[in-house]
Scaffold this motif. Sequence first.
Motif, mmCIF file in Angstrom:
data_model
loop_
_atom_site.group_PDB
_atom_site.id
_atom_site.type_symbol
_atom_site.label_atom_id
_atom_site.label_comp_id
_atom_site.label_asym_id
_atom_site.label_seq_id
_atom_site.Cartn_x
_atom_site.Cartn_y
_atom_site.Cartn_z
ATOM 1 N N UNK A 170 0.396 -1.105 0.117
ATOM 2 C CA UNK A 170 0.269 -0.031 0.179
ATOM 3 C C UNK A 170 1.051 1.356 0.535
ATOM 4 N N UNK A 171 1.778 0.755 0.398
ATOM 5 C CA UNK A 171 2.474 1.976 0.980
ATOM 6 C C UNK A 171 3.934 2.284 1.013
ATOM 7 N N UNK A 172 5.046 2.475 1.418
ATOM 8 C CA UNK A 172 6.346 2.333 2.267
ATOM 9 C C UNK A 172 6.516 3.433 3.701
ATOM 10 N N UNK A 173 7.524 2.672 4.338
ATOM 11 C CA UNK A 173 7.391 3.168 5.647
ATOM 12 C C UNK A 173 8.314 4.730 4.974
ATOM 13 N N UNK A 174 8.141 6.125 6.084
ATOM 14 C CA UNK A 174 9.214 6.733 5.473
ATOM 15 C C UNK A 174 10.505 6.661 5.582
ATOM 16 N N UNK A 175 11.224 6.963 4.627
ATOM 17 C CA UNK A 175 12.236 6.846 4.687
ATOM 18 C C UNK A 175 13.550 7.214 5.946
ATOM 19 N N UNK A 176 14.651 6.293 6.926
ATOM 20 C CA UNK A 176 15.008 6.722 7.579
ATOM 21 C C UNK A 176 14.078 6.744 9.263
ATOM 22 N N UNK A 177 12.952 6.132 9.002
ATOM 23 C CA UNK A 177 12.221 5.684 10.479
ATOM 24 C C UNK A 177 12.759 4.363 10.738
ATOM 25 N N UNK A 178 12.734 4.138 11.726
ATOM 26 C CA UNK A 178 14.172 3.332 12.247
ATOM 27 C C UNK A 178 12.531 2.254 13.474
ATOM 28 N N UNK A 179 11.554 3.131 14.185
ATOM 29 C CA UNK A 179 10.579 2.785 14.517
ATOM 30 C C UNK A 179 9.548 2.021 14.068
ATOM 31 N N UNK A 180 9.600 0.083 14.853
ATOM 32 C CA UNK A 180 9.667 -0.780 14.389
ATOM 33 C C UNK A 180 8.505 -0.981 14.641
ATOM 34 N N UNK A 181 7.463 -0.148 14.581
ATOM 35 C CA UNK A 181 5.563 -0.338 15.229
ATOM 36 C C UNK A 181 5.315 -0.449 13.991
ATOM 37 N N UNK A 182 3.856 -0.968 13.680
ATOM 38 C CA UNK A 182 3.870 -1.520 11.928
ATOM 39 C C UNK A 182 2.052 0.234 11.700
ATOM 40 N N UNK A 183 2.160 0.388 10.346
ATOM 41 C CA UNK A 183 1.255 1.311 10.011
ATOM 42 C C UNK A 183 0.228 0.034 8.955
ATOM 43 N N UNK A 184 -0.598 0.235 9.535
ATOM 44 C CA UNK A 184 -1.182 -0.653 8.943
ATOM 45 C C UNK A 184 -3.307 -0.182 8.626
ATOM 46 N N UNK A 185 -4.322 -1.370 7.721
ATOM 47 C CA UNK A 185 -5.114 -0.759 8.037
ATOM 48 C C UNK A 185 -6.137 -1.712 8.231
ATOM 49 N N UNK A 186 -7.062 -1.369 8.760
ATOM 50 C CA UNK A 186 -8.158 -1.864 9.326
ATOM 51 C C UNK A 186 -9.422 -2.115 8.172
ATOM 52 N N UNK A 187 -9.073 -3.622 7.997
ATOM 53 C CA UNK A 187 -10.250 -3.735 6.609
ATOM 54 C C UNK A 187 -11.751 -4.000 7.288
ATOM 55 N N UNK A 188 -13.239 -3.615 6.576
ATOM 56 C CA UNK A 188 -14.466 -4.034 7.574
ATOM 57 C C UNK A 188 -14.945 -4.480 6.203
ATOM 58 N N UNK A 189 -14.754 -6.162 6.065
ATOM 59 C CA UNK A 189 -15.974 -6.839 5.002
ATOM 60 C C UNK A 189 -17.216 -6.502 5.661
ATOM 61 N N UNK A 190 -17.873 -6.208 4.300
ATOM 62 C CA UNK A 190 -19.534 -5.801 3.875
ATOM 63 C C UNK A 190 -20.025 -6.908 3.442
ATOM 64 N N UNK A 191 -19.193 -7.438 2.544
ATOM 65 C CA UNK A 191 -19.795 -8.936 1.823
ATOM 66 C C UNK A 191 -18.877 -9.748 1.743
ATOM 67 N N UNK A 192 -19.333 -11.111 1.687
ATOM 68 C CA UNK A 192 -18.716 -12.500 1.823
ATOM 69 C C UNK A 192 -17.968 -12.510 0.438
ATOM 70 N N UNK A 193 -16.787 -12.088 0.902
ATOM 71 C CA UNK A 193 -15.627 -12.824 0.154
ATOM 72 C C UNK A 193 -14.280 -14.268 0.234
ATOM 73 N N UNK A 194 -15.696 -14.709 -1.294
ATOM 74 C CA UNK A 194 -14.812 -16.048 -0.738
ATOM 75 C C UNK A 194 -14.151 -16.359 -2.090
ATOM 76 N N UNK A 195 -13.366 -17.640 -2.531
ATOM 77 C CA UNK A 195 -12.045 -17.321 -3.465
ATOM 78 C C UNK A 195 -12.239 -17.018 -4.898
ATOM 79 N N UNK A 196 -13.161 -16.342 -5.028
ATOM 80 C CA UNK A 196 -13.425 -15.841 -6.300
ATOM 81 C C UNK A 196 -12.903 -14.097 -6.447
ATOM 82 N N UNK A 197 -13.458 -13.369 -5.229
ATOM 83 C CA UNK A 197 -13.187 -12.339 -4.822
ATOM 84 C C UNK A 197 -12.487 -12.207 -3.498
ATOM 85 N N UNK A 198 -11.786 -12.921 -2.582
ATOM 86 C CA UNK A 198 -10.773 -12.209 -2.118
ATOM 87 C C UNK A 198 -9.823 -12.207 -1.823
ATOM 88 N N UNK A 199 -8.836 -11.429 -0.842
ATOM 89 C CA UNK A 199 -7.577 -10.946 -0.946
ATOM 90 C C UNK A 199 -7.469 -12.067 -1.080
#
Length: 304
Positions: free
Chosen positions: A138-167
């Motif tokens: 999705x993006x890169x951690x800012x250059x020079x940053x040594x903080x190892x804590x994760x930057x992340x997305x919380x993905x709320x699913x509103x529909x079923x995601x089967x093998x045809x549509x899933x991540x």
Amino acid sequence: MKTSKIEMPVVDAQLQDCINEEQAKFFLDNGFLVIRNVLKGEELKLIQSEMTTLYDKGVAGTDGDPDYMYSKGVKSGQQVLKRVEYVIDKSDPMKVLLGHPFILRSVEKLQGPNFIPTWDSMVLKAPDEGIIVPWHRDAAVPEGCEDKRPIFNVDFYLDEADLQTCLWVIPGSSNWSAEEADERCKRPGFSTEDAIPVPMQPGDVIFHNILVLHGSPDGDGNPMRRTVYYEFRPGEIEAGFGPHTLEYLALKQNVLLDCIERRKQAAYTEGETSFAYKPTGGFAIKRATKPQQYRYPHESYWRQ
């Protein structure tokens, strides 16, 4: 298709009030974590309805509104809605969702008390027009940053995601170098020999690190798949490296506080133990102020 094998922990938001240490470690090691049953009942139905309204608006045409984004459909070849930005601004139930206590307690566990909400979007695969999402970060951690804590997305699913549509995700790729990730993304086709599919049900959530390689193949005859993304970043990383200005961080802290208060007042959250947002140090909030708006355009707050 040949796939990678991995044993994922079972996380059920109805049985615990926050991710535990084992689940947090799985996320840090692998770059993603599936959480079942985060949304249910009236809240899930409300959010599904609100996002249907936004989808219908986007399909009908928005006269160039930049918050509605399109790509060429694989079946019709026509422009097809694929993304809607700033959903918190566009819907009261989405404001209430930002205050979800299980999510916020889990974000705090992974990022510390000074976390900041940043992006909020709906990403979708339109029916019968599933557009391929190639392998990417999705993006890169800012250059020079040594903080190892994760930057992340919380993905709320509103529909079923089967093998045809899933991540699909490549476990552990959040810990790869930029060169390793770039090489993998440049391979032809949507190969899955080192990846796993992540089927989901309505109301389930994925935490995914912005560095984990993920994507999804195109679809023909696929059902609708709508996913709401809320991104969070440790305040210390944002303050030190951006990309947003310090003014933006304070504005979004007040949005978060307002949304937590809105959640307390929502009829469908009765009996829920609310999250207490108590940032520390230079991020401490001396006096909360009512947000003047809920759409703070990123490009207006980039650092020069």
